[in-house]
Motif scaffolding. Sequence first.
Motif, PDB file in Angstrom:
ATOM      1  N   ARG A  95       0.823  -1.208   0.000  1.00 59.36           N
ATOM      2  CA  ARG A  95       0.000   0.000   0.000  1.00 59.36           C
ATOM      3  C   ARG A  95       0.864   1.268   0.000  1.00 59.36           C
ATOM      4  O   ARG A  95       0.506   2.273  -0.619  1.00 59.36           O
ATOM      5  CB  ARG A  95      -0.955   0.008   1.200  1.00 59.36           C
ATOM      6  CG  ARG A  95      -2.093  -0.992   1.042  1.00 59.36           C
ATOM      7  CD  ARG A  95      -3.097  -0.895   2.175  1.00 59.36           C
ATOM      8  NE  ARG A  95      -3.811   0.378   2.204  1.00 59.36           N
ATOM      9  CZ  ARG A  95      -4.798   0.723   1.385  1.00 59.36           C
ATOM     10  NH1 ARG A  95      -5.190  -0.126   0.424  1.00 59.36           N
ATOM     11  NH2 ARG A  95      -5.389   1.878   1.503  1.00 59.36           N
ATOM     12  N   LEU A  96       2.004   1.217   0.673  1.00 61.84           N
ATOM     13  CA  LEU A  96       2.902   2.368   0.667  1.00 61.84           C
ATOM     14  C   LEU A  96       3.422   2.661  -0.740  1.00 61.84           C
ATOM     15  O   LEU A  96       3.541   3.818  -1.146  1.00 61.84           O
ATOM     16  CB  LEU A  96       4.084   2.121   1.606  1.00 61.84           C
ATOM     17  CG  LEU A  96       3.869   2.375   3.093  1.00 61.84           C
ATOM     18  CD1 LEU A  96       5.102   1.949   3.872  1.00 61.84           C
ATOM     19  CD2 LEU A  96       3.545   3.831   3.366  1.00 61.84           C
ATOM     20  N   LEU A  97       3.734   1.603  -1.491  1.00 68.72           N
ATOM     21  CA  LEU A  97       4.226   1.785  -2.858  1.00 68.72           C
ATOM     22  C   LEU A  97       3.156   2.424  -3.734  1.00 68.72           C
ATOM     23  O   LEU A  97       3.439   3.380  -4.471  1.00 68.72           O
ATOM     24  CB  LEU A  97       4.667   0.445  -3.446  1.00 68.72           C
ATOM     25  CG  LEU A  97       5.883  -0.231  -2.801  1.00 68.72           C
ATOM     26  CD1 LEU A  97       6.135  -1.584  -3.465  1.00 68.72           C
ATOM     27  CD2 LEU A  97       7.116   0.646  -2.918  1.00 68.72           C
ATOM     28  N   TYR A  98       1.938   1.906  -3.674  1.00 66.93           N
ATOM     29  CA  TYR A  98       0.856   2.451  -4.495  1.00 66.93           C
ATOM     30  C   TYR A  98       0.413   3.821  -3.992  1.00 66.93           C
ATOM     31  O   TYR A  98       0.005   4.681  -4.788  1.00 66.93           O
ATOM     32  CB  TYR A  98      -0.331   1.480  -4.522  1.00 66.93           C
ATOM     33  CG  TYR A  98      -0.136   0.325  -5.476  1.00 66.93           C
ATOM     34  CD1 TYR A  98      -0.553   0.421  -6.801  1.00 66.93           C
ATOM     35  CD2 TYR A  98       0.464  -0.856  -5.062  1.00 66.93           C
ATOM     36  CE1 TYR A  98      -0.366  -0.636  -7.682  1.00 66.93           C
ATOM     37  CE2 TYR A  98       0.656  -1.919  -5.936  1.00 66.93           C
ATOM     38  CZ  TYR A  98       0.228  -1.802  -7.251  1.00 66.93           C
ATOM     39  OH  TYR A  98       0.420  -2.849  -8.136  1.00 66.93           O
ATOM     40  N   ALA A  99       0.477   4.029  -2.681  1.00 63.99           N
ATOM     41  CA  ALA A  99       0.156   5.350  -2.137  1.00 63.99           C
ATOM     42  C   ALA A  99       1.152   6.393  -2.636  1.00 63.99           C
ATOM     43  O   ALA A  99       0.789   7.555  -2.877  1.00 63.99           O
ATOM     44  CB  ALA A  99       0.161   5.303  -0.609  1.00 63.99           C
ATOM     45  N   GLY A 100       2.412   5.987  -2.805  1.00 60.89           N
ATOM     46  CA  GLY A 100       3.414   6.892  -3.342  1.00 60.89           C
ATOM     47  C   GLY A 100       3.062   7.364  -4.743  1.00 60.89           C
ATOM     48  O   GLY A 100       3.330   8.517  -5.108  1.00 60.89           O
ATOM     49  N   GLN A 101       2.473   6.484  -5.548  1.00 63.10           N
ATOM     50  CA  GLN A 101       2.056   6.883  -6.885  1.00 63.10           C
ATOM     51  C   GLN A 101       1.094   8.060  -6.824  1.00 63.10           C
ATOM     52  O   GLN A 101       1.253   9.059  -7.526  1.00 63.10           O
ATOM     53  CB  GLN A 101       1.378   5.714  -7.605  1.00 63.10           C
ATOM     54  CG  GLN A 101       2.301   4.584  -8.004  1.00 63.10           C
ATOM     55  CD  GLN A 101       1.569   3.485  -8.763  1.00 63.10           C
ATOM     56  OE1 GLN A 101       0.338   3.380  -8.698  1.00 63.10           O
ATOM     57  NE2 GLN A 101       2.311   2.664  -9.475  1.00 63.10           N
ATOM     58  N   MET A 102       0.088   7.962  -5.955  1.00 64.84           N
ATOM     59  CA  MET A 102      -0.930   9.003  -5.878  1.00 64.84           C
ATOM     60  C   MET A 102      -0.390  10.276  -5.244  1.00 64.84           C
ATOM     61  O   MET A 102      -0.634  11.380  -5.737  1.00 64.84           O
ATOM     62  CB  MET A 102      -2.129   8.491  -5.084  1.00 64.84           C
ATOM     63  CG  MET A 102      -3.339   9.421  -5.129  1.00 64.84           C
ATOM     64  SD  MET A 102      -3.862   9.804  -6.815  1.00 64.84           S
ATOM     65  CE  MET A 102      -4.279   8.154  -7.419  1.00 64.84           C
ATOM     66  N   SER A 103       0.369  10.149  -4.157  1.00 64.14           N
ATOM     67  CA  SER A 103       0.905  11.337  -3.489  1.00 64.14           C
ATOM     68  C   SER A 103       1.871  12.089  -4.398  1.00 64.14           C
ATOM     69  O   SER A 103       1.832  13.329  -4.480  1.00 64.14           O
ATOM     70  CB  SER A 103       1.605  10.937  -2.189  1.00 64.14           C
ATOM     71  OG  SER A 103       0.688  10.407  -1.255  1.00 64.14           O
ATOM     72  N   LEU A 104       2.743  11.358  -5.099  1.00 67.95           N
ATOM     73  CA  LEU A 104       3.690  12.004  -6.005  1.00 67.95           C
ATOM     74  C   LEU A 104       2.986  12.580  -7.231  1.00 67.95           C
ATOM     75  O   LEU A 104       3.373  13.644  -7.732  1.00 67.95           O
ATOM     76  CB  LEU A 104       4.763  11.007  -6.440  1.00 67.95           C
ATOM     77  CG  LEU A 104       5.739  10.574  -5.340  1.00 67.95           C
ATOM     78  CD1 LEU A 104       6.596   9.400  -5.819  1.00 67.95           C
ATOM     79  CD2 LEU A 104       6.643  11.737  -4.935  1.00 67.95           C
ATOM     80  N   LEU A 105       1.946  11.886  -7.706  1.00 68.68           N
ATOM     81  CA  LEU A 105       1.178  12.403  -8.841  1.00 68.68           C
ATOM     82  C   LEU A 105       0.551  13.745  -8.493  1.00 68.68           C
ATOM     83  O   LEU A 105       0.633  14.712  -9.263  1.00 68.68           O
ATOM     84  CB  LEU A 105       0.091  11.409  -9.244  1.00 68.68           C
ATOM     85  CG  LEU A 105      -0.920  11.907 -10.291  1.00 68.68           C
ATOM     86  CD1 LEU A 105      -0.221  12.188 -11.615  1.00 68.68           C
ATOM     87  CD2 LEU A 105      -2.049  10.906 -10.479  1.00 68.68           C
ATOM     88  N   VAL A 106      -0.071  13.823  -7.322  1.00 68.10           N
ATOM     89  CA  VAL A 106      -0.673  15.080  -6.890  1.00 68.10           C
ATOM     90  C   VAL A 106       0.389  16.158  -6.755  1.00 68.10           C
ATOM     91  O   VAL A 106       0.203  17.299  -7.197  1.00 68.10           O
ATOM     92  CB  VAL A 106      -1.431  14.884  -5.556  1.00 68.10           C
ATOM     93  CG1 VAL A 106      -1.868  16.232  -4.980  1.00 68.10           C
ATOM     94  CG2 VAL A 106      -2.644  13.983  -5.759  1.00 68.10           C
ATOM     95  N   GLY A 107       1.536  15.811  -6.161  1.00 64.83           N
ATOM     96  CA  GLY A 107       2.599  16.791  -5.969  1.00 64.83           C
ATOM     97  C   GLY A 107       3.147  17.332  -7.274  1.00 64.83           C
ATOM     98  O   GLY A 107       3.253  18.558  -7.461  1.00 64.83           O
ATOM     99  N   PHE A 108       3.476  16.444  -8.210  1.00 65.23           N
ATOM    100  CA  PHE A 108       4.060  16.881  -9.479  1.00 65.23           C
ATOM    101  C   PHE A 108       3.029  17.604 -10.350  1.00 65.23           C
ATOM    102  O   PHE A 108       3.347  18.632 -10.967  1.00 65.23           O
ATOM    103  CB  PHE A 108       4.634  15.686 -10.237  1.00 65.23           C
ATOM    104  CG  PHE A 108       6.010  15.297  -9.803  1.00 65.23           C
ATOM    105  CD1 PHE A 108       7.116  16.010 -10.222  1.00 65.23           C
ATOM    106  CD2 PHE A 108       6.215  14.215  -8.964  1.00 65.23           C
ATOM    107  CE1 PHE A 108       8.399  15.669  -9.819  1.00 65.23           C
ATOM    108  CE2 PHE A 108       7.487  13.852  -8.543  1.00 65.23           C
ATOM    109  CZ  PHE A 108       8.583  14.584  -8.974  1.00 65.23           C
ATOM    110  N   ALA A 109       1.803  17.074 -10.415  1.00 63.80           N
ATOM    111  CA  ALA A 109       0.784  17.691 -11.268  1.00 63.80           C
ATOM    112  C   ALA A 109       0.378  19.066 -10.747  1.00 63.80           C
ATOM    113  O   ALA A 109       0.202  20.012 -11.521  1.00 63.80           O
ATOM    114  CB  ALA A 109      -0.439  16.776 -11.364  1.00 63.80           C
ATOM    115  N   ALA A 110       0.229  19.187  -9.430  1.00 65.83           N
ATOM    116  CA  ALA A 110      -0.113  20.483  -8.843  1.00 65.83           C
ATOM    117  C   ALA A 110       1.015  21.488  -9.066  1.00 65.83           C
ATOM    118  O   ALA A 110       0.767  22.661  -9.366  1.00 65.83           O
ATOM    119  CB  ALA A 110      -0.409  20.324  -7.356  1.00 65.83           C
ATOM    120  N   MET A 111       2.263  21.023  -8.924  1.00 72.55           N
ATOM    121  CA  MET A 111       3.405  21.902  -9.165  1.00 72.55           C
ATOM    122  C   MET A 111       3.426  22.389 -10.611  1.00 72.55           C
ATOM    123  O   MET A 111       3.600  23.586 -10.880  1.00 72.55           O
ATOM    124  CB  MET A 111       4.699  21.157  -8.836  1.00 72.55           C
ATOM    125  CG  MET A 111       5.980  21.939  -9.130  1.00 72.55           C
ATOM    126  SD  MET A 111       6.560  21.807 -10.851  1.00 72.55           S
ATOM    127  CE  MET A 111       6.995  20.076 -10.913  1.00 72.55           C
TER     128      MET A 111
END
Length: 305
Positions: A95-111
Amino acid sequence: MDQFNQAGKQESITPNQDTLGKHRSMLAIIVSKFFQNKLAVFGLAMLFIIIGSAVFAPLIAPHDPNHQTLIARLHEPSAEYWLGADQLGRDLFSRLLYAGQMSLLVGFAAMASSTFIGATIGAIAGYFGGLIDNILMRIVDIIISFPNIFLLITLVALFRPSPFWLIVMFAILTWTGTARLVRGEILSLKRREYVLAARILGLPKWRIIFNHILPNAIGPLIVSATLAIGGYIIAESTLSFLGLGISPPTATWGNMLSAAQNLTIFQTAWWYPLFPGLMIFITVLSFNFVGDGLRDALDPRVVEK
């Protein structure tokens, strides 16, 4: 006659080659300065590991992140569950690996979204000045005057907190800092000789802004964008922790922490809240290290030495 033509060609080529050589030399100095910063190199290495693990999560994860095994509820770290299991018996490492996908996606896309909006508005305000500058900067002042957390909570209450809407909200509310940064850079750059030459040649204003001025303000913009990614990850985690972010079963580091906010879990399953919090901490710290390293490497006073 041919000799004169060849000499003219050589003279016209030489400045371009000199310019290219200077650019390469400058890039080499920047890279060298960055890699001399041990914390920046450490942060970059950690980001490679974290981002690579998230991207290749389907190949790395030993279990389905949403598969529930009730007999393994709050299972401690073991050979089968490397980082333990959550309250529904789901593998925490997966779950940590897949959660990283979403958290990083939000971070990069918002940036990317907020940087694009802020850079465009800041460039227009700085280049044209006058009434346009005053109107755009007053809009910036109005948005900044409202606390972002309250606006985010209000918007989340109006819209379903999906990844798309979360990125849109971050972009709408956080572009102001980039706009001010770019505006300041443009005000100092638009009086340079190459900009005046472009105006004399009659180049379109949009081409002068985006092809000649904005690329020269890219250094501070890159540093600001890098540091902003960590801020977006924290913001998403905060909203998810409060139950206002991305809803389960989609995993993010924030909603994993939110699910672990129980006294019994804290007392009996220390690994459950520890690892999501640790991932947020390491990721944000790594982005800050890289941002600081880029800031020092791109500082003209440092490059000239």
